[in-house]
Write a protein that holds these residues in place. Structure first.
Motif, PDB file in Angstrom:
ATOM      1  N   LEU A 104      35.461  33.691  39.710  1.00 29.76           N
ATOM      2  CA  LEU A 104      35.518  33.898  41.158  1.00 29.76           C
ATOM      3  C   LEU A 104      34.312  34.710  41.637  1.00 29.76           C
ATOM      4  CD1 LEU A 104      39.331  34.742  41.434  1.00 29.76           C
ATOM      5  CD2 LEU A 104      38.229  32.534  41.847  1.00 29.76           C
ATOM      6  N   ASN A 105      34.227  34.895  42.951  1.00 29.49           N
ATOM      7  CA  ASN A 105      33.104  35.610  43.553  1.00 29.49           C
ATOM      8  C   ASN A 105      33.437  37.080  43.794  1.00 29.49           C
ATOM      9  OD1 ASN A 105      31.493  33.250  43.740  1.00 29.49           O
ATOM     10  ND2 ASN A 105      32.551  32.653  45.619  1.00 29.49           N
ATOM     11  N   LYS A 106      32.667  37.964  43.224  1.00 28.01           N
ATOM     12  CA  LYS A 106      32.862  39.398  43.393  1.00 28.01           C
ATOM     13  C   LYS A 106      32.682  39.788  44.855  1.00 28.01           C
ATOM     14  CE  LYS A 106      31.085  43.869  41.791  1.00 28.01           C
ATOM     15  NZ  LYS A 106      30.156  44.555  40.852  1.00 28.01           N
ATOM     16  N   GLY A 107      33.620  40.561  45.365  1.00 29.57           N
ATOM     17  CA  GLY A 107      33.532  41.058  46.738  1.00 29.57           C
ATOM     18  C   GLY A 107      33.941  40.055  47.796  1.00 29.57           C
ATOM     19  N   LEU A 108      34.290  38.842  47.385  1.00 27.22           N
ATOM     20  CA  LEU A 108      34.687  37.803  48.348  1.00 27.22           C
ATOM     21  C   LEU A 108      36.044  37.194  48.008  1.00 27.22           C
ATOM     22  CD1 LEU A 108      31.298  35.906  48.832  1.00 27.22           C
ATOM     23  CD2 LEU A 108      32.386  37.487  50.437  1.00 27.22           C
ATOM     24  N   SER A 109      36.252  36.828  46.742  1.00 26.21           N
ATOM     25  CA  SER A 109      37.509  36.202  46.333  1.00 26.21           C
ATOM     26  C   SER A 109      38.638  37.225  46.321  1.00 26.21           C
ATOM     27  CB  SER A 109      37.358  35.568  44.947  1.00 26.21           C
ATOM     28  OG  SER A 109      36.356  34.567  44.962  1.00 26.21           O
ATOM     29  N   THR A 110      39.842  36.743  46.625  1.00 29.53           N
ATOM     30  CA  THR A 110      41.009  37.610  46.767  1.00 29.53           C
ATOM     31  C   THR A 110      42.159  37.123  45.887  1.00 29.53           C
ATOM     32  OG1 THR A 110      41.994  36.302  48.544  1.00 29.53           O
ATOM     33  CG2 THR A 110      40.355  37.979  49.187  1.00 29.53           C
ATOM     34  N   PRO A 111      43.215  37.937  45.729  1.00 31.49           N
ATOM     35  CA  PRO A 111      44.403  37.449  45.021  1.00 31.49           C
ATOM     36  C   PRO A 111      44.998  36.193  45.659  1.00 31.49           C
ATOM     37  CG  PRO A 111      44.473  39.827  45.168  1.00 31.49           C
ATOM     38  CD  PRO A 111      43.302  39.386  46.004  1.00 31.49           C
ATOM     39  N   TYR A 112      44.864  36.059  46.962  1.00 29.76           N
ATOM     40  CA  TYR A 112      45.349  34.857  47.637  1.00 29.76           C
ATOM     41  C   TYR A 112      44.585  33.634  47.135  1.00 29.76           C
ATOM     42  CZ  TYR A 112      46.600  31.595  51.361  1.00 29.76           C
ATOM     43  OH  TYR A 112      47.051  30.501  52.066  1.00 29.76           O
ATOM     44  N   ASN A 113      43.281  33.786  46.927  1.00 30.01           N
ATOM     45  CA  ASN A 113      42.488  32.681  46.379  1.00 30.01           C
ATOM     46  C   ASN A 113      42.948  32.331  44.969  1.00 30.01           C
ATOM     47  OD1 ASN A 113      39.695  34.225  47.994  1.00 30.01           O
ATOM     48  ND2 ASN A 113      40.727  32.358  48.683  1.00 30.01           N
ATOM     49  N   VAL A 114      43.315  33.343  44.190  1.00 28.75           N
ATOM     50  CA  VAL A 114      43.846  33.098  42.850  1.00 28.75           C
ATOM     51  C   VAL A 114      45.114  32.253  42.951  1.00 28.75           C
ATOM     52  CG1 VAL A 114      44.862  34.158  40.799  1.00 28.75           C
ATOM     53  CG2 VAL A 114      42.845  35.200  41.871  1.00 28.75           C
ATOM     54  N   ALA A 115      46.001  32.649  43.886  1.00 35.51           N
ATOM     55  CA  ALA A 115      47.258  31.920  44.061  1.00 35.51           C
ATOM     56  C   ALA A 115      47.017  30.469  44.448  1.00 35.51           C
ATOM     57  CB  ALA A 115      48.115  32.616  45.121  1.00 35.51           C
ATOM     58  N   THR A 116      46.020  30.224  45.294  1.00 35.52           N
ATOM     59  CA  THR A 116      45.732  28.847  45.721  1.00 35.52           C
ATOM     60  C   THR A 116      45.260  27.988  44.549  1.00 35.52           C
ATOM     61  OG1 THR A 116      43.452  29.407  46.360  1.00 35.52           O
ATOM     62  CG2 THR A 116      45.140  29.572  48.068  1.00 35.52           C
ATOM     63  N   HIS A 117      44.623  28.617  43.555  1.00 40.26           N
ATOM     64  CA  HIS A 117      44.161  27.884  42.378  1.00 40.26           C
ATOM     65  C   HIS A 117      45.321  27.529  41.440  1.00 40.26           C
ATOM     66  CE1 HIS A 117      39.793  27.865  42.761  1.00 40.26           C
ATOM     67  NE2 HIS A 117      39.839  29.118  43.185  1.00 40.26           N
ATOM     68  N   ILE A 118      46.413  28.303  41.530  1.00 46.09           N
ATOM     69  CA  ILE A 118      47.526  28.113  40.598  1.00 46.09           C
ATOM     70  C   ILE A 118      48.528  27.095  41.132  1.00 46.09           C
ATOM     71  CG2 ILE A 118      49.336  29.242  39.266  1.00 46.09           C
ATOM     72  CD1 ILE A 118      46.472  30.136  38.570  1.00 46.09           C
TER      73      ILE A 118
END
Length: 319
Positions: free
Chosen positions: A66-80
């Motif tokens: 992921l992108n440091k300082g930009l990606s969030t836990p929500y983005n992690v959830a969207t990938h799962i």
């Protein structure tokens, strides 16, 4: 629909279904400042660095780049998965640090997404209770007509055992005692606001920017220097829709995670900052079902004066 409130032999319109009770220009200015600071902080990141996030929750785990300082836990959830994106309320970083769903990740880490149906939802429940106070503040700020002066004061740290979440505010309505119908109107406004499925954004700003954002709120103006002095000069702000407030957080990631909710009481109280109204409520997370009788018990308990207070504020009920 406006609610007609009768006062003695006269009557007046007290509530509005409009999203703006404070001046529209004031809200727009707050959000412009918030957006400007968001953009400034993103631009300051410079070259995008990659971080490795190991998601805990799938057998064998799963690593994401992921992108440091930009990606969030929500983005992690969207990938799962979609259901995880919808149900996750909070994140746990490296097994010890609670993290807002829309807060950018700062380094490589292990990440666990927390939900209300976890075996031990203690941290999620606390973030939920705190968010309900935040949501209550937004409701107060936007439910009254512009002729009613509203100054949000603050809300205590969540104490779930107290039976109610709380927000204290000043209203230019001396000796107002809301009727049951008025409380129902306020509750309906809160339900409507939660149902808009608004994400909750987090932003840390300097003392000067915070004071500029809250330039029209005398209570926040006085509180900001005290908060900054104990937090390295930084003030943590949260935004939901157009509503911005101060909170240490963390808060749940989306208003849609709030299910059934009721504003149960409004008490007149006396604080070190003068007379205030203490709004109280109770709520359930989305998907948690409770029969009418059991929920009524919670509502009755939440009607009693909640004496939770900040250390530096004396709270007494006004007779």
């Amino acid at each position: 629909m406006n609610c007609l409130i009768r006062v003695g032999r006269s009557s007046k319109l007290l509530f509005s279904n409009r999203w703006y009770s404070v001046s529209k220009s004031s809200i727009e200015k707050q959000n412009e400042l918030f957006d400007e600071e968001c953009l400034r902080q993103r631009n300051a990141i410079g070259r995008i660095e990659k971080i490795e996030v190991e998601y805990e929750g799938i057998p064998g785990a799963r690593k994401l780049l992921l992108n440091k300082g930009l990606s969030t836990p929500y983005n992690v959830a969207t990938h799962i998965s979609e259901w995880l994106m919808r149900d996750s309320a909070l994140a746990l970083i490296d097994g010890e640090t609670l993290w807002d769903m829309h807060r950018p990740l700062e380094d490589s880490c292990t990440l666990k997404l927390l939900r209300f149906n976890d075996e031990d939802p203690f941290h999620v429940n606390k973030a939920f209770w705190k968010f309900c106070s935040f949501l209550l503040g937004a409701t107060i700020n936007n439910a009254f007509l512009e002729s009613v002066k509203v100054d949000l004061h603050s809300f205590p740290s969540p104490q779930i055992t107290s039976g109610s979440f709380v927000y204290d505010a000043y209203l230019s309505l001396p000796d107002w005692k809301p009727t049951p119908s008025e409380l129902r109107v306020l509750s309906a406004e809160m339900v409507t606001l939660a149902s808009r499925e608004l994400p909750v954004e987090r932003l840390q700003v300097s003392e000067d920017i915070a004071k500029e954002i809250f330039t029209e709120n005398r209570f926040k103006q006085a509180q900001i220097p005290k908060i900054a002095s104990s937090s390295g000069g930084q003030i943590t702000l949260y935004r939901m829709g157009t509503h911005i407030d101060i909170s240490k957080g963390p808060l749940i990631g989306n208003s849609s995670l709030v299910g059934r909710c009721t504003i149960t009481a409004v008490h007149q109280i006396q604080s070190d900052d003068g007379p205030l109204y203490r709004f109280q409520g109770v709520a359930l997370p989305r998907g948690l079902m409770l029969n009418h009788f059991a929920y009524k018990i919670l509502e009755d308990r939440a009607m009693k004066l909640n004496r939770s207070s900040f250390v530096d504020h004396r709270i007494e009920e006004v007779a």
